[in-house]
Design an enzyme around this catalytic site. Structure first.
Site, mmCIF file in Angstrom:
data_model
loop_
_atom_site.group_PDB
_atom_site.id
_atom_site.type_symbol
_atom_site.label_atom_id
_atom_site.label_comp_id
_atom_site.label_asym_id
_atom_site.label_seq_id
_atom_site.Cartn_x
_atom_site.Cartn_y
_atom_site.Cartn_z
ATOM 1 N N GLY A 85 126.802 7.626 79.712
ATOM 2 C CA GLY A 85 125.787 7.004 79.480
ATOM 3 C C GLY A 85 124.446 7.764 79.591
ATOM 4 O O GLY A 85 123.370 7.151 79.415
ATOM 5 N N ALA A 86 124.286 9.071 79.173
ATOM 6 C CA ALA A 86 123.224 9.823 79.031
ATOM 7 C C ALA A 86 122.203 9.365 77.740
ATOM 8 O O ALA A 86 120.943 9.464 77.818
ATOM 9 C CB ALA A 86 123.457 11.278 78.998
ATOM 10 N N ASP A 113 132.562 2.290 74.785
ATOM 11 C CA ASP A 113 133.539 3.330 75.100
ATOM 12 C C ASP A 113 134.868 2.854 75.505
ATOM 13 O O ASP A 113 134.966 1.920 76.065
ATOM 14 C CB ASP A 113 132.860 4.303 76.142
ATOM 15 C CG ASP A 113 133.345 5.749 75.982
ATOM 16 O OD1 ASP A 113 132.583 6.618 75.492
ATOM 17 O OD2 ASP A 113 134.650 6.126 76.312
ATOM 18 N N ASP A 130 137.236 -0.631 71.875
ATOM 19 C CA ASP A 130 137.445 0.389 70.959
ATOM 20 C C ASP A 130 136.584 0.014 69.639
ATOM 21 O O ASP A 130 136.187 -0.890 69.116
ATOM 22 C CB ASP A 130 138.740 0.282 70.234
ATOM 23 C CG ASP A 130 138.994 1.139 69.325
ATOM 24 O OD1 ASP A 130 138.472 1.711 68.626
ATOM 25 O OD2 ASP A 130 140.366 1.210 68.967
ATOM 26 N N LYS A 195 127.952 12.393 65.483
ATOM 27 C CA LYS A 195 128.336 14.055 65.818
ATOM 28 C C LYS A 195 129.283 14.192 64.917
ATOM 29 O O LYS A 195 130.310 13.363 64.683
ATOM 30 C CB LYS A 195 128.597 14.097 67.177
ATOM 31 C CG LYS A 195 129.200 15.361 67.486
ATOM 32 C CD LYS A 195 129.436 15.981 69.004
ATOM 33 C CE LYS A 195 130.215 15.147 69.758
ATOM 34 N NZ LYS A 195 130.161 15.494 71.330
#
Length: 242
Positions: A85-86, A113, A130, A195
């Site tokens: 959760g950052a 998530d 998902d 990412k």
């Protein structure tokens, strides 16, 4: 401000670090020992504790947002692979999703998530969901004001298998799934940050992004470890390709 705390945290003495290491290394495997020592010496880990961020990855998003000004009050944000959760913490602060600043528009943050995510004021978490499932997309359409998001964030990654090429391929596949999500919920002109691990298929992801985003660039934040192949694609101006 956060960078000054980072500098101060890096000034802890080696003696203190060694004491902590000696306590934590007993009975650990060699791999575990290396991980613990790296954590103890990581200034971003220390700074995350100082700011009460859930993990050091918060500083990756902070750096990117400070430079590219993505998160603004009133925007709707989806955080993919949100646990722990950052990134959602940063998004909550910057889009004003708690409404703490009544003078500014109030945004929305939805985190997703496969794992459970501990509750966070100002964020709506879809734990055990998902991102590729149409059910998840339908839920997002319900939760997002107007059924639209301005920004999709993704720090998600597969569990490492130890086989670099296989892990790279899995992460690229996960990142490509964000294209379907963008098609479903992303506002025209919106942005996506995802990412990836550098490798042979990175160009495929870049090509797919460039087909629907006008501006696509590669970013490596300082908080990404130097020895890591981790990179981020920052894609902006969705649907504005000429």
């Amino acid at each position: 401000m956060w960078y000054s705390v980072l500098q101060k945290s890096h000034m802890h003495t080696c003696a203190n670090l060694l004491k902590k290491a000696a306590h934590n290394l007993k009975g650990k495997s060699a791999a575990d020992q290396r991980w613990i020592v790296r954590q103890l010496n990581d200034p971003f880990v220390k700074a995350a504790h100082a700011y009460n961020y859930r993990c050091r990855s918060a500083f990756k998003l902070l750096e990117m947002d400070d430079k590219y000004k993505l998160l603004k009050p009133g925007l709707n944000v989806i955080d993919c692979g949100a646990a722990p959760g950052a990134w959602s913490q940063i998004a909550v602060q910057r889009v004003n999703s708690t409404g703490s600043n009544e003078a500014l528009p109030r945004g929305t943050v939805v985190g997703i998530d496969l794992q459970r995510i501990a509750p966070l004021d100002g964020a709506h978490f879809l734990s055990n969901y998902d991102i590729t499932d149409p059910v998840t997309h339908a839920k997002l359409l319900e939760l997002l004001p107007g059924g639209r998001a301005h920004i999709i964030l993704s720090d998600m990654a597969p569990n490492a298998s130890g086989f670099k090429e296989m892990d790279h391929e899995k992460l690229i596949t996960m990142a490509l799934s964000l294209m379907d999500l963008a098609h479903t919920v992303l506002e025209p002109g919106g942005a996506l940050v995802c990412k990836y691990w550098d490798g042979a298929l990175a160009h495929l992801l870049q090509e797919k992004l460039s087909a629907v985003f006008r501006d696509v660039r590669t970013v490596k934040p300082k908080a990404s470890r130097k020895d890591s192949s981790e990179l981020f694609f920052l894609a902006r101006s969705y649907g504005e390709v000429k």
